[in-house]
Design an enzyme around this catalytic site. Sequence first.
Site, mmCIF file in Angstrom:
data_model
loop_
_atom_site.group_PDB
_atom_site.id
_atom_site.type_symbol
_atom_site.label_atom_id
_atom_site.label_comp_id
_atom_site.label_asym_id
_atom_site.label_seq_id
_atom_site.Cartn_x
_atom_site.Cartn_y
_atom_site.Cartn_z
ATOM 1 N N GLY A 1 26.092 65.463 27.128
ATOM 2 C CA GLY A 1 27.194 65.713 28.040
ATOM 3 C C GLY A 1 27.169 67.088 28.682
ATOM 4 O O GLY A 1 26.120 67.584 29.113
ATOM 5 N N ILE A 2 28.338 67.714 28.757
ATOM 6 C CA ILE A 2 28.471 69.004 29.417
ATOM 7 C C ILE A 2 27.622 70.070 28.727
ATOM 8 O O ILE A 2 26.955 70.873 29.391
ATOM 9 C CB ILE A 2 29.955 69.430 29.452
ATOM 10 C CG1 ILE A 2 30.736 68.533 30.420
ATOM 11 C CG2 ILE A 2 30.090 70.899 29.856
ATOM 12 C CD1 ILE A 2 32.243 68.734 30.380
ATOM 13 N N ASP B 1 28.724 73.343 12.763
ATOM 14 C CA ASP B 1 30.042 72.706 12.782
ATOM 15 C C ASP B 1 31.026 73.808 13.133
ATOM 16 O O ASP B 1 31.305 74.689 12.319
ATOM 17 C CB ASP B 1 30.367 72.104 11.416
ATOM 18 C CG ASP B 1 31.718 71.382 11.382
ATOM 19 O OD1 ASP B 1 32.577 71.682 12.245
ATOM 20 O OD2 ASP B 1 31.919 70.547 10.488
ATOM 21 N N ASN C 1 31.854 74.952 23.914
ATOM 22 C CA ASN C 1 31.999 73.647 24.549
ATOM 23 C C ASN C 1 32.336 72.528 23.572
ATOM 24 O O ASN C 1 32.956 71.536 23.963
ATOM 25 C CB ASN C 1 30.697 73.305 25.282
ATOM 26 C CG ASN C 1 30.629 71.854 25.692
ATOM 27 O OD1 ASN C 1 31.313 71.412 26.606
ATOM 28 N ND2 ASN C 1 29.796 71.082 24.988
ATOM 29 N N TYR D 1 44.754 66.343 21.450
ATOM 30 C CA TYR D 1 43.729 66.842 22.371
ATOM 31 C C TYR D 1 44.343 67.777 23.404
ATOM 32 O O TYR D 1 43.853 68.883 23.639
ATOM 33 C CB TYR D 1 43.032 65.662 23.060
ATOM 34 C CG TYR D 1 41.946 66.063 24.024
ATOM 35 C CD1 TYR D 1 40.708 66.489 23.551
ATOM 36 C CD2 TYR D 1 42.152 66.013 25.395
ATOM 37 C CE1 TYR D 1 39.696 66.871 24.432
ATOM 38 C CE2 TYR D 1 41.154 66.385 26.285
ATOM 39 C CZ TYR D 1 39.932 66.815 25.795
ATOM 40 O OH TYR D 1 38.938 67.190 26.681
ATOM 41 N N LYS E 1 43.667 71.858 23.750
ATOM 42 C CA LYS E 1 43.068 72.407 24.964
ATOM 43 C C LYS E 1 44.016 73.394 25.649
ATOM 44 O O LYS E 1 43.571 74.355 26.292
ATOM 45 C CB LYS E 1 42.673 71.284 25.912
ATOM 46 C CG LYS E 1 41.504 70.441 25.405
ATOM 47 C CD LYS E 1 40.246 71.274 25.243
ATOM 48 C CE LYS E 1 39.026 70.428 24.922
ATOM 49 N NZ LYS E 1 37.785 71.235 24.808
ATOM 50 N N ILE F 1 35.262 64.030 34.215
ATOM 51 C CA ILE F 1 33.814 64.263 34.245
ATOM 52 C C ILE F 1 33.144 63.141 33.451
ATOM 53 O O ILE F 1 33.510 62.884 32.302
ATOM 54 C CB ILE F 1 33.441 65.630 33.640
ATOM 55 C CG1 ILE F 1 34.201 66.758 34.353
ATOM 56 C CG2 ILE F 1 31.933 65.853 33.724
ATOM 57 C CD1 ILE F 1 33.888 66.921 35.810
ATOM 58 N N THR G 1 31.120 61.752 31.083
ATOM 59 C CA THR G 1 30.361 62.125 29.896
ATOM 60 C C THR G 1 30.547 61.055 28.818
ATOM 61 O O THR G 1 31.420 60.191 28.932
ATOM 62 C CB THR G 1 30.852 63.471 29.328
ATOM 63 O OG1 THR G 1 32.178 63.294 28.794
ATOM 64 C CG2 THR G 1 30.868 64.555 30.401
ATOM 65 N N PRO G 2 29.741 61.107 27.734
ATOM 66 C CA PRO G 2 29.902 60.133 26.650
ATOM 67 C C PRO G 2 31.296 60.124 26.031
ATOM 68 O O PRO G 2 31.686 59.139 25.405
ATOM 69 C CB PRO G 2 28.839 60.581 25.633
ATOM 70 C CG PRO G 2 27.779 61.222 26.453
ATOM 71 C CD PRO G 2 28.528 61.945 27.545
#
Length: 268
Positions: free
Chosen positions: A17-18, A60, A87, A158, A162, A193, A195-196
């Site tokens: 991904g990113i 991790d 990221n 989430y 963020k 975006i 991504t997976p």
Amino acid sequence: MPRLDGKIALITGAARGIGQAVAELFFAEGAQVILSDINDELGQAVADKIGANSKYLHLDVSKESDWQRVSTFIEENYGRLDIVVNNAGITGFLETQGPHDPENLDIDSWHKVHETNLDGVALGCKYAIKLMKSATHASIVNISSRSGIVGIPAATAYASSKAAVRNHTKSVALYCAEKSYPIRCNSIHPGAIFTPMWDIMLGQGVQRERAIQDVASGVPLGVMGEPKDVAYAALYLASDESKYVTGIELNIDGGILAGSSAAPSSEK
């Protein structure tokens, strides 16, 4: 001259991904890239694909002991760090049992998301600062999200994590400025975006194509973004071109946060 010539960069969550796009672009622009992830097979494959001037390390981000080990490795083998891109992150939909709405949220799931998304960034900043003091021009780039600026009822953990990354970035930026450290800190806020991370929400087959179209219809520019769109934003913030930029939030979202909830209508 490449825009990151001679820079040493650490990218977390770089196995796909990113993060992968950032690692590949940074390498193309002259950086020595240190990729990290918990998916060692994928992460090593990306490092092998990049080849020279790349290194993969297991990390991790929620574990301080892992950050200590990686920091020691960087100090002993590189002597400093010029760039870190924090990221690594999870939505919680695949990684926890949930649910994630405000009324029924599972507190263990809530903690797991914050441990990765917020604690991981806080630790990344902590250890980056220690390694960056000896750099000439250093940059911390934290990947937040559109979800850190607006409410997301189905993904409260989430969104909360963020949003905290967004704020912590500004605190780090001001702290480094107050200490006269040669370190800038900025956040990037991707939205839609491809991504997976989107796989569980998009589904498969015909349903997937329809879901992609539905998401794109809510973007003013009319398409989902690509990981490289975010990587180019990270490249700017990581390079000396942004030497007078710190504490900002850069939206990479096709215009979603400009205020329009849908793509422009074709009607006159």
